[in-house]
Design a protein around this motif. Structure first.
Motif, PDB file in Angstrom:
ATOM      1  N   THR A   1      11.480 -26.888 -34.533  1.00 53.89           N
ATOM      2  CA  THR A   1       9.952 -26.262 -34.264  1.00 53.89           C
ATOM      3  C   THR A   1       8.779 -26.848 -34.111  1.00 53.89           C
ATOM      4  O   THR A   1       7.987 -26.737 -33.442  1.00 53.89           O
ATOM      5  N   ALA A   2       8.805 -27.669 -35.428  1.00 53.03           N
ATOM      6  CA  ALA A   2       7.342 -28.525 -35.363  1.00 53.03           C
ATOM      7  C   ALA A   2       7.397 -29.372 -34.523  1.00 53.03           C
ATOM      8  O   ALA A   2       6.302 -29.785 -33.896  1.00 53.03           O
TER       9      ALA A   2
ATOM     10  N   GLU B   1       6.017 -27.963 -31.261  1.00 55.35           N
ATOM     11  CA  GLU B   1       4.562 -27.609 -31.526  1.00 55.35           C
ATOM     12  C   GLU B   1       4.114 -29.128 -31.249  1.00 55.35           C
ATOM     13  O   GLU B   1       2.785 -29.093 -30.577  1.00 55.35           O
TER      14      GLU B   1
ATOM     15  N   ALA C   1       5.271 -26.899 -40.801  1.00 50.71           N
ATOM     16  CA  ALA C   1       3.972 -26.398 -40.518  1.00 50.71           C
ATOM     17  C   ALA C   1       2.820 -27.306 -41.177  1.00 50.71           C
ATOM     18  O   ALA C   1       1.978 -27.463 -40.455  1.00 50.71           O
TER      19      ALA C   1
ATOM     20  N   THR D   1       8.827 -23.578 -41.299  1.00 45.55           N
ATOM     21  CA  THR D   1       8.998 -24.080 -39.968  1.00 45.55           C
ATOM     22  C   THR D   1       9.927 -25.300 -39.979  1.00 45.55           C
ATOM     23  O   THR D   1       9.600 -26.293 -40.824  1.00 45.55           O
TER      24      THR D   1
END
Length: 227
Positions: free
Chosen positions: A65-66, A69, A38, A61
């Protein structure tokens, strides 16, 4: 032009070590460090880095996932830091948009080279290596579909041929010899394939060739009914 880098790893010594090596280069600047995914995403958005080094496994996170994004919301390119102990993690990171991978015990020169290569828009993982990883993963977890993937409809016959050869790990020069065309023509075909399929690089093209069924796991030829 200075390459702006964000380094994210939950191990402070690893994070600091990478940052010191990169900051020592005249053309690279570490603009932020992060201890979790994150914070990495936030740092990229705040500082506008060109390259993000992300540990695959981080608290909260995670790196995959990072990566997803960052790739979907910015122009920053991602290199994953991994111990390479799981093909599934590598595949998932590729699918999320990663442009390359580094082992955490990477040599100093290779780390610097990786940042420069990815910043220039190239992929750090050879397509032939990506092909083996995708084959290993899709053989057990991605059963073939029953009909042509609609994404292939946007490609011309020659562009499908190009995508198939990319999936075999061929370079532009090798594709040119296979198709008996010029290197410039191959670059045009590759660019069209990436643009029409919404792909970032050649590694993503390898994955796409398997996901669409153009190539079957364990085979270098198009699947029946897909061509």
């Amino acid at each position: 032009m200075t390459i702006r880098v964000v380094v994210a790893d939950d191990q402070e010594l690893v994070r600091s070590g990478f940052s010191m090596i990169l900051d020592a280069q005249p053309d690279i600047e570490v603009v932020a460090e992060a201890g979790d995914g994150a914070a990495a995403v936030a740092a990229v958005r705040e500082h506008g880095g060109e390259v993000a080094l992300l540990d695959v496994r981080m608290p909260g996170t995670d790196g995959i996932t990072a990566c997803r994004e960052i790739v979907s919301g910015t122009d920053c390119r991602v290199v994953m830091l991994t111990t390479f102990d799981s093909d599934e993690y590598v595949y998932e990171a590729l699918h999320a948009g990663a442009s390359g991978f580094l082992l955490k015990d990477v040599r100093r020169d290779d780390l610097v080279h990786a940042v420069r290569v990815v910043s220039a828009g190239e992929s750090l993982l050879a397509p032939s290596v990506a092909r083996r990883l995708v084959e290993a993963y899709t053989r057990t977890s991605a059963p073939p579909g029953s009909g042509p993937d609609p994404r292939l409809a946007a490609l011309t016959v020659r562009e499908r041929e190009t995508l198939l050869l990319l999936a075999r790990g061929l370079s532009n020069a090798e594709i040119a010899r296979e198709l008996v065309v010029s290197d410039h023509t191959v670059k045009t075909h590759v660019g069209n394939v990436l643009a029409k399929m919404g792909l970032r690089d050649r590694v993503q093209a390898v994955i796409c060739a398997y996901e669409t069924g153009l190539v079957r796991a364990g085979a270098a030829e198009p699947a029946p009914g897909r061509w």
